[in-house]
Write a protein that holds these residues in place. Structure first.
Motif, PDB file in Angstrom:
ATOM      1  N   GLY A   1       1.493  84.465  43.961  1.00  0.00           N
ATOM      2  CA  GLY A   1       0.109  84.890  43.812  1.00  0.00           C
ATOM      3  C   GLY A   1      -0.904  83.847  43.397  1.00  0.00           C
ATOM      4  N   TYR A   2      -0.556  82.554  43.478  1.00  0.00           N
ATOM      5  CA  TYR A   2      -1.491  81.502  43.089  1.00  0.00           C
ATOM      6  C   TYR A   2      -1.870  80.643  44.294  1.00  0.00           C
ATOM      7  N   THR A   3      -3.159  80.563  44.578  1.00  0.00           N
ATOM      8  CA  THR A   3      -3.629  79.702  45.662  1.00  0.00           C
ATOM      9  C   THR A   3      -3.871  78.272  45.179  1.00  0.00           C
ATOM     10  N   ASP A   4      -4.006  78.124  43.860  1.00  0.00           N
ATOM     11  CA  ASP A   4      -4.258  76.816  43.252  1.00  0.00           C
ATOM     12  C   ASP A   4      -2.984  76.357  42.537  1.00  0.00           C
ATOM     13  N   GLN A   5      -2.352  75.303  43.037  1.00  0.00           N
ATOM     14  CA  GLN A   5      -1.102  74.826  42.449  1.00  0.00           C
ATOM     15  C   GLN A   5      -1.306  74.348  41.012  1.00  0.00           C
ATOM     16  N   ARG A   6      -2.451  73.754  40.735  1.00  0.00           N
ATOM     17  CA  ARG A   6      -2.708  73.258  39.382  1.00  0.00           C
ATOM     18  C   ARG A   6      -2.780  74.421  38.389  1.00  0.00           C
ATOM     19  N   ASN A   7      -3.466  75.494  38.790  1.00  0.00           N
ATOM     20  CA  ASN A   7      -3.560  76.688  37.938  1.00  0.00           C
ATOM     21  C   ASN A   7      -2.169  77.277  37.720  1.00  0.00           C
ATOM     22  N   PHE A   8      -1.379  77.324  38.778  1.00  0.00           N
ATOM     23  CA  PHE A   8      -0.010  77.834  38.669  1.00  0.00           C
ATOM     24  C   PHE A   8       0.797  76.995  37.670  1.00  0.00           C
ATOM     25  N   SER A   9       0.709  75.683  37.775  1.00  0.00           N
ATOM     26  CA  SER A   9       1.480  74.809  36.892  1.00  0.00           C
ATOM     27  C   SER A   9       1.063  74.982  35.430  1.00  0.00           C
ATOM     28  N   GLN A  10      -0.235  75.169  35.209  1.00  0.00           N
ATOM     29  CA  GLN A  10      -0.724  75.382  33.845  1.00  0.00           C
ATOM     30  C   GLN A  10      -0.203  76.684  33.269  1.00  0.00           C
ATOM     31  N   ARG A  11      -0.244  77.757  34.078  1.00  0.00           N
ATOM     32  CA  ARG A  11       0.262  79.048  33.631  1.00  0.00           C
ATOM     33  C   ARG A  11       1.775  78.976  33.381  1.00  0.00           C
ATOM     34  N   PHE A  12       2.474  78.302  34.263  1.00  0.00           N
ATOM     35  CA  PHE A  12       3.925  78.166  34.133  1.00  0.00           C
ATOM     36  C   PHE A  12       4.269  77.477  32.818  1.00  0.00           C
ATOM     37  N   ARG A  13       3.544  76.414  32.508  1.00  0.00           N
ATOM     38  CA  ARG A  13       3.804  75.680  31.266  1.00  0.00           C
ATOM     39  C   ARG A  13       3.519  76.548  30.040  1.00  0.00           C
ATOM     40  N   GLN A  14       2.454  77.355  30.109  1.00  0.00           N
ATOM     41  CA  GLN A  14       2.108  78.233  28.990  1.00  0.00           C
ATOM     42  C   GLN A  14       3.206  79.259  28.720  1.00  0.00           C
ATOM     43  N   VAL A  15       3.770  79.804  29.785  1.00  0.00           N
ATOM     44  CA  VAL A  15       4.752  80.883  29.635  1.00  0.00           C
ATOM     45  C   VAL A  15       6.158  80.346  29.400  1.00  0.00           C
ATOM     46  N   VAL A  16       6.568  79.360  30.206  1.00  0.00           N
ATOM     47  CA  VAL A  16       7.954  78.883  30.185  1.00  0.00           C
ATOM     48  C   VAL A  16       8.152  77.756  29.178  1.00  0.00           C
ATOM     49  N   GLY A  17       7.091  76.970  28.946  1.00  0.00           N
ATOM     50  CA  GLY A  17       7.202  75.881  27.981  1.00  0.00           C
ATOM     51  C   GLY A  17       7.405  74.526  28.605  1.00  0.00           C
ATOM     52  N   CYS A  18       7.349  74.446  29.933  1.00  0.00           N
ATOM     53  CA  CYS A  18       7.488  73.176  30.635  1.00  0.00           C
ATOM     54  C   CYS A  18       6.841  73.323  31.999  1.00  0.00           C
ATOM     55  N   THR A  19       6.660  72.214  32.711  1.00  0.00           N
ATOM     56  CA  THR A  19       6.081  72.272  34.046  1.00  0.00           C
ATOM     57  C   THR A  19       7.140  72.751  35.043  1.00  0.00           C
ATOM     58  N   PRO A  20       6.719  73.212  36.225  1.00  0.00           N
ATOM     59  CA  PRO A  20       7.696  73.601  37.243  1.00  0.00           C
ATOM     60  C   PRO A  20       8.674  72.476  37.585  1.00  0.00           C
ATOM     61  N   THR A  21       8.179  71.248  37.643  1.00  0.00           N
ATOM     62  CA  THR A  21       9.047  70.113  37.951  1.00  0.00           C
ATOM     63  C   THR A  21      10.074  69.905  36.847  1.00  0.00           C
ATOM     64  N   GLU A  22       9.646  70.001  35.589  1.00  0.00           N
ATOM     65  CA  GLU A  22      10.576  69.843  34.468  1.00  0.00           C
ATOM     66  C   GLU A  22      11.604  70.967  34.454  1.00  0.00           C
ATOM     67  N   PHE A  23      11.172  72.166  34.775  1.00  0.00           N
ATOM     68  CA  PHE A  23      12.111  73.293  34.833  1.00  0.00           C
ATOM     69  C   PHE A  23      13.185  73.031  35.879  1.00  0.00           C
ATOM     70  N   ARG A  24      12.762  72.563  37.029  1.00  0.00           N
ATOM     71  CA  ARG A  24      13.710  72.279  38.118  1.00  0.00           C
ATOM     72  C   ARG A  24      14.693  71.187  37.715  1.00  0.00           C
ATOM     73  N   GLN A  25      14.237  70.248  36.902  1.00  0.00           N
ATOM     74  CA  GLN A  25      15.096  69.152  36.463  1.00  0.00           C
ATOM     75  C   GLN A  25      15.914  69.516  35.224  1.00  0.00           C
ATOM     76  N   GLY A  26      15.663  70.705  34.682  1.00  0.00           N
ATOM     77  CA  GLY A  26      16.402  71.133  33.496  1.00  0.00           C
ATOM     78  C   GLY A  26      15.880  70.551  32.211  1.00  0.00           C
ATOM     79  N   LYS A  27      14.602  70.136  32.210  1.00  0.00           N
ATOM     80  CA  LYS A  27      14.014  69.543  31.001  1.00  0.00           C
ATOM     81  C   LYS A  27      13.057  70.543  30.387  1.00  0.00           C
ATOM     82  N   GLY A  28      13.601  71.471  29.615  1.00  0.00           N
ATOM     83  CA  GLY A  28      12.791  72.528  29.018  1.00  0.00           C
ATOM     84  C   GLY A  28      11.942  72.028  27.890  1.00  0.00           C
TER      85      GLY A  28
END
Length: 269
Positions: free
Chosen positions: A238-265
């Motif tokens: 549901g995000y058309t803006d990747q930057r907005n998505f990454s910011q929201r992801f970091r707020q909720v999960v505690g890391c960026t999508p790239t860090e999550f994929r790499q296992g760096k929580g």
């Protein structure tokens, strides 16, 4: 009340949770505790708790193996809901737990407000499951009795919970679109303000926060596929803006999508 099993190998942490959490206030009772994964699995089979709150790193069986074995060995209707206790260093384990459909992840040390919100959400889920089981049983009985049961579940104090349940279903169905509180309220035939109030009262989260949580949970699952591009994952939830998505992801999960994929929580605190 719903029965809870606590699995935590650190004795001081286990005692603190037992002593400080007011389970009854949220519709639960602590029915047992386990000091390792092996003992927890045995208690799950014998007690059949409704909810298991488990640490990830434990002797005998870790939390991931515990959840997986319970899923494999138990009938679906007997399987408990799982909540995982995790720490920064356990992040790789938490990524695995996404695949096992755990209800929530809670960081240690426990935050009382987050735990309360999680328990309220799980109680609502268990309530719906219990009502569904009753209605399924009645479905083979007198049609008039079934009609009465359905009517009763929509009346009085149940109406607010029904609207919240329907709003959650709307979120789960339409999270990939530009869904708003106004849209959901309109589809349910109620005012936006009323839905906002009852949704927060019943779930402990705002409509927007819950929508974001569902989107991020789905995003974590999609990110486990190394072929999925982050921009594609953002669009899929549901995000058309990747930057907005990454910011929201970091707020909720505690890391960026790239860090999550790499296992760096990262820590949300």
């Amino acid at each position: 009340m719903y029965r809870v099993l606590l699995a935590e190998d650190e004795e001081l942490v286990r005692r603190a949770i037992i002593a400080t959490v007011n389970w009854e206030a949220h519709g639960f009772v602590l029915a047992g505790s386990a000091k390792d994964g092996g003992e927890a699995l045995s208690l799950i089979f014998t007690m059949k708790p409704d909810l298991v709150v488990t640490d990830i790193k434990m002797p005998v069986l870790d939390g991931i193996s515990l959840i997986r074995m319970a899923r494999e060995e138990m009938d679906e209707e007997d399987q408990p809901v799982f909540v995982v206790l995790t720490a920064h260093s356990d992040f790789d384990y938490a990524r695995q737990a996404v695949k096992l459909d755990v209800a929530d992840f809670l960081l240690k040390p426990l935050d009382e407000d987050e735990l309360a919100s999680t328990l309220e959400k799980i109680r609502a889920k268990l309530d719906r499951k219990a009502r569904s089981g009753i209605l399924e049983t009645l479905s083979g009985a007198d049609p008039a009795l079934l009609s009465l049961a359905n009517a009763d579940s929509h009346a009085g104090g149940e109406s607010a919970e029904l609207y919240v349940s329907q709003a959650i279903e709307e979120i789960n169905r339409c999270f990939s679109s530009d869904l708003t509180l106004e849209d959901a309220a309109s589809r349910l035939g109620i005012s936006e303000g009323y839905l906002a109030r009852v949704f927060r009262k019943k779930t402990g989260k705002t409509f927007f926060d819950y929508l974001t949580f569902v989107r991020m949970r789905q995003a974590m699952e999609l990110l486990l596929d190394p072929a999925a591009r982050i921009q594609e994952v953002a669009a899929a939830v549901g995000y058309t803006d990747q930057r907005n998505f990454s910011q929201r992801f970091r707020q909720v999960v505690g890391c960026t999508p790239t860090e999550f994929r790499q296992g760096k929580g990262g820590s949300k605190r």
